[in-house]
Design an enzyme around this catalytic site. Structure first.
Site, PDB file in Angstrom:
ATOM      1  N   GLY A   1     -40.783  25.474 -37.860  1.00 41.67           N
ATOM      2  CA  GLY A   1     -40.853  24.009 -37.834  1.00 41.67           C
ATOM      3  C   GLY A   1     -42.186  23.549 -37.277  1.00 41.67           C
TER       4      GLY A   1
ATOM      5  CD  GLU B   1     -57.509  -3.936 -26.595  1.00 46.43           C
ATOM      6  OE1 GLU B   1     -56.594  -4.757 -26.805  1.00 46.43           O
ATOM      7  OE2 GLU B   1     -58.488  -4.192 -25.884  1.00 46.43           O
TER       8      GLU B   1
ATOM      9  CD  GLU C   1     -39.018  14.992 -23.056  1.00 48.78           C
ATOM     10  OE1 GLU C   1     -39.685  15.801 -23.702  1.00 48.78           O
ATOM     11  OE2 GLU C   1     -37.875  15.273 -22.625  1.00 48.78           O
TER      12      GLU C   1
ATOM     13  CB  SER D   1     -64.963  -8.191 -20.833  1.00 49.91           C
ATOM     14  OG  SER D   1     -63.694  -8.471 -20.272  1.00 49.91           O
TER      15      SER D   1
ATOM     16  CG  HIS E   1     -39.354  22.780 -23.385  1.00 48.81           C
ATOM     17  ND1 HIS E   1     -39.865  22.445 -22.142  1.00 48.81           N
ATOM     18  CD2 HIS E   1     -38.378  21.870 -23.631  1.00 48.81           C
ATOM     19  CE1 HIS E   1     -39.234  21.376 -21.680  1.00 48.81           C
ATOM     20  NE2 HIS E   1     -38.326  21.013 -22.561  1.00 48.81           N
TER      21      HIS E   1
ATOM     22  CG  ASP F   1     -36.098  23.157 -26.417  1.00 50.63           C
ATOM     23  OD1 ASP F   1     -36.582  24.298 -26.316  1.00 50.63           O
ATOM     24  OD2 ASP F   1     -36.803  22.125 -26.525  1.00 50.63           O
TER      25      ASP F   1
HETATM   26  P1  NDP Z   1     -38.356  22.073 -34.870  1.00 49.88           P
HETATM   27  O1  NDP Z   1     -37.284  21.054 -34.763  1.00 49.88           O
HETATM   28  O2  NDP Z   1     -39.557  21.721 -35.676  1.00 49.88           O
HETATM   29  O3  NDP Z   1     -37.719  23.440 -35.416  1.00 49.88           O
HETATM   30  C1  NDP Z   1     -37.298  23.555 -36.669  1.00 49.88           C
HETATM   31  C2  NDP Z   1     -37.069  25.032 -36.954  1.00 49.88           C
HETATM   32  O4  NDP Z   1     -35.905  25.483 -36.280  1.00 49.88           O
HETATM   33  C3  NDP Z   1     -36.893  25.228 -38.416  1.00 49.88           C
HETATM   34  O5  NDP Z   1     -37.472  26.453 -38.738  1.00 49.88           O
HETATM   35  C4  NDP Z   1     -35.385  25.276 -38.521  1.00 49.88           C
HETATM   36  O6  NDP Z   1     -35.028  26.042 -39.633  1.00 49.88           O
HETATM   37  C5  NDP Z   1     -34.981  25.991 -37.243  1.00 49.88           C
HETATM   38  N1  NDP Z   1     -33.609  25.695 -36.861  1.00 49.88           N
HETATM   39  C6  NDP Z   1     -33.062  24.478 -36.636  1.00 49.88           C
HETATM   40  N2  NDP Z   1     -31.764  24.582 -36.313  1.00 49.88           N
HETATM   41  C7  NDP Z   1     -31.478  25.908 -36.349  1.00 49.88           C
HETATM   42  C8  NDP Z   1     -30.299  26.653 -36.109  1.00 49.88           C
HETATM   43  N3  NDP Z   1     -29.144  26.074 -35.751  1.00 49.88           N
HETATM   44  N4  NDP Z   1     -30.355  27.991 -36.244  1.00 49.88           N
HETATM   45  C9  NDP Z   1     -31.504  28.600 -36.588  1.00 49.88           C
HETATM   46  N5  NDP Z   1     -32.669  27.954 -36.815  1.00 49.88           N
HETATM   47  C10 NDP Z   1     -32.653  26.618 -36.692  1.00 49.88           C
HETATM   48  O7  NDP Z   1     -38.737  22.590 -33.414  1.00 49.88           O
HETATM   49  P2  NDP Z   1     -40.076  22.314 -32.614  1.00 49.88           P
HETATM   50  O8  NDP Z   1     -41.162  23.086 -33.250  1.00 49.88           O
HETATM   51  O9  NDP Z   1     -40.229  20.855 -32.383  1.00 49.88           O
HETATM   52  O10 NDP Z   1     -39.691  22.975 -31.221  1.00 49.88           O
HETATM   53  C11 NDP Z   1     -39.727  24.395 -31.044  1.00 49.88           C
HETATM   54  C12 NDP Z   1     -40.001  24.661 -29.574  1.00 49.88           C
HETATM   55  O11 NDP Z   1     -41.296  24.160 -29.242  1.00 49.88           O
HETATM   56  C13 NDP Z   1     -39.029  23.967 -28.622  1.00 49.88           C
HETATM   57  O12 NDP Z   1     -38.811  24.819 -27.538  1.00 49.88           O
HETATM   58  C14 NDP Z   1     -39.790  22.728 -28.191  1.00 49.88           C
HETATM   59  O13 NDP Z   1     -39.384  22.229 -26.935  1.00 49.88           O
HETATM   60  C15 NDP Z   1     -41.205  23.284 -28.125  1.00 49.88           C
HETATM   61  N6  NDP Z   1     -42.264  22.291 -28.213  1.00 49.88           N
HETATM   62  C16 NDP Z   1     -42.252  21.369 -29.219  1.00 49.88           C
HETATM   63  C17 NDP Z   1     -43.291  20.434 -29.314  1.00 49.88           C
HETATM   64  C18 NDP Z   1     -43.356  19.482 -30.470  1.00 49.88           C
HETATM   65  O14 NDP Z   1     -44.386  18.834 -30.623  1.00 49.88           O
HETATM   66  N7  NDP Z   1     -42.354  19.345 -31.312  1.00 49.88           N
HETATM   67  C19 NDP Z   1     -44.390  20.379 -28.329  1.00 49.88           C
HETATM   68  C20 NDP Z   1     -44.361  21.458 -27.379  1.00 49.88           C
HETATM   69  C21 NDP Z   1     -43.310  22.354 -27.320  1.00 49.88           C
HETATM   70  P3  NDP Z   1     -33.790  25.692 -40.596  1.00 49.88           P
HETATM   71  O15 NDP Z   1     -33.450  24.248 -40.440  1.00 49.88           O
HETATM   72  O16 NDP Z   1     -34.311  26.073 -41.918  1.00 49.88           O
HETATM   73  O17 NDP Z   1     -32.750  26.615 -40.085  1.00 49.88           O
END
Ligand code: NDP
Length: 327
Positions: A24, A229, A192, A250, A105, A80
């Site tokens: 993701g 801004e 958050e 300013s 995280h 998470d």
């Molecule tokens: P995403 O929501 O983008 O993750 C999506 C991925 O997780 C996809 O590959 C999806 O695949 C998979 N997924 C979702 N549900 C399931 C499930 N039940 N079983 C297996 N796979 C699953 O996650 P992020 O990248 O946002 O977050 C990942 C980590 O990075 C977290 O720990 C987050 O806290 C951390 N993080 C995120 C940031 C951000 O900007 N988003 C910033 C810094 C840290 P599919 O749906 O195909 O199964």
């Protein structure tokens, strides 16, 4: 301590495979960056859509358990709230002694929702950046800041490995700050749960007073943040510091900002932050969020609805439609 490129040695990853679980926001960007840094990467993903995307990007894309078995370093980059079940079912059975479990995280380790075995390294590199920027800043050669932590050092080499991984994803180019899983979890959740509500509360207070005093909502909203801004000010603040960016305004603005800041008492806000910290520390927020997930996010849906119907969000939407022709 802050680490940079020269503190990290990518060769500690020679001969090791990184399995990126979840393709993701973070997963895709970190996988692409690692590969471009010369690290061997396989991707593990559940559904076909994301797996297909990983294949299109040229990765060996496998079911999660197979990827975890192949990896010597396992990046757990699924949301998470689902990570504990993914970990228990598909990762833990495939961890070998001396493997590295990597998080972006600290949440699940801090709240004891994932308990790795004693014989693996447990590390964190948490980019302070959205996934898309993790990729674009790497490509631009600029990097992005992260928090690095080691929660378990089974091999005696966990810090060196974490640093190499931070370099591989492109973070040491900007600087990586050493901390703990607990610290990363707290600063993230407090941004958050304390900072955003306070910022939104401050904006609502300004909005309500101005509208009550006859200023049209679209003037109020465009001044608040729709003109961008404010976004520009925050960007300048990150580059030049709060005082460094003041001269771009300013002198009336500079005087107004500094003199009226003297009138503002932030002490009462601390009680709000401390209460949020207490709920994080004693695990009550984590329990509440787990219970909410059991109810399929019913409260979250209700909160969205409540905000959607608020005068503030309605004014924002109407102003956006007028200013940018957007709904
Ligand atoms: P995403 O929501 O983008 O993750 C999506 C991925 O997780 C996809 O590959 C999806 O695949 C998979 N997924 C979702 N549900 C399931 C499930 N039940 N079983 C297996 N796979 C699953 O996650 P992020 O990248 O946002 O977050 C990942 C980590 O990075 C977290 O720990 C987050 O806290 C951390 N993080 C995120 C940031 C951000 O900007 N988003 C910033 C810094 C840290 P599919 O749906 O195909 O199964």
């Amino acid at each position: 301590r802050v680490y940079y490129d020269e503190d990290a040695d990518l060769s500690v990853l020679d001969g090791r495979t990184v399995a990126v679980i979840g393709y993701g926001n973070q997963g895709r960007s970190q996988a692409l960056n690692l590969r471009d840094s010369g690290v061997e990467v396989v991707v593990g993903n559940r559904s076909d859509d994301y797996r297909e995307r990983a294949r299109e990007d040229g990765f060996d894309a496998l079911p999660i358990d197979e990827a975890a078995a192949e990896g010597d370093v396992v990046f757990l980059l699924v949301p998470d709230e689902v990570a504990p079940e993914v970990y228990e079912g598909k990762i833990e059975p495939n961890l070998a002694s001396g493997d590295v479990l990597y998080f972006s995280h600290g949440y699940n380790v801090t709240f004891d929702r994932i308990r790795p075995p004693d014989d693996v390294d447990v590390v964190l590199v948490a980019p302070r950046m959205a996934g898309t920027s993790v990729r674009t800043l790497y490509e631009a050669g600029e990097g992005f800041p992260s928090i690095l932590a080691v929660n378990q050092d089974a091999t005696g080499e966990a810090t060196a490995t974490a640093l190499a991984l931070a370099k591989g994803i492109g973070s040491t180019a900007a600087g990586v700050v050493e901390g703990t899983f607990d610290m990363e979890t707290k600063v993230d959740l407090l941004s958050e749960q304390a900072l955003v509500p306070m910022l939104m509360g401050a904006m609502r207070a300004k909005f309500e007073v101005e509208v009550a005093n006859g200023i049209p909502p679209e003037i109020v909203m465009s001044e608040l943040y729709l003109s961008k801004e404010l976004a520009e000010i925050f960007e300048l603040m990150a580059e030049e510091g709060f005082l460094g960016q003041l001269p771009y305004h300013s002198t009336t603005s500079q005087y107004g900002q500094l003199s009226r800041a003297e009138e503002f008492d932030h002490e009462p806000l601390k009680a709000f932050v401390e209460e949020r910290l207490r709920e994080i520390d004693d695990g009550s927020f984590a329990r509440e969020w787990s219970a909410e997930r059991q109810r399929d996010g019913a409260t979250l849906d209700r909160l969205y609805e409540k905000h959607r119907e608020s005068e503030f969000v309605r004014a924002e939407q109407e102003t956006m439609a007028k200013l940018f022709g957007r709904d």
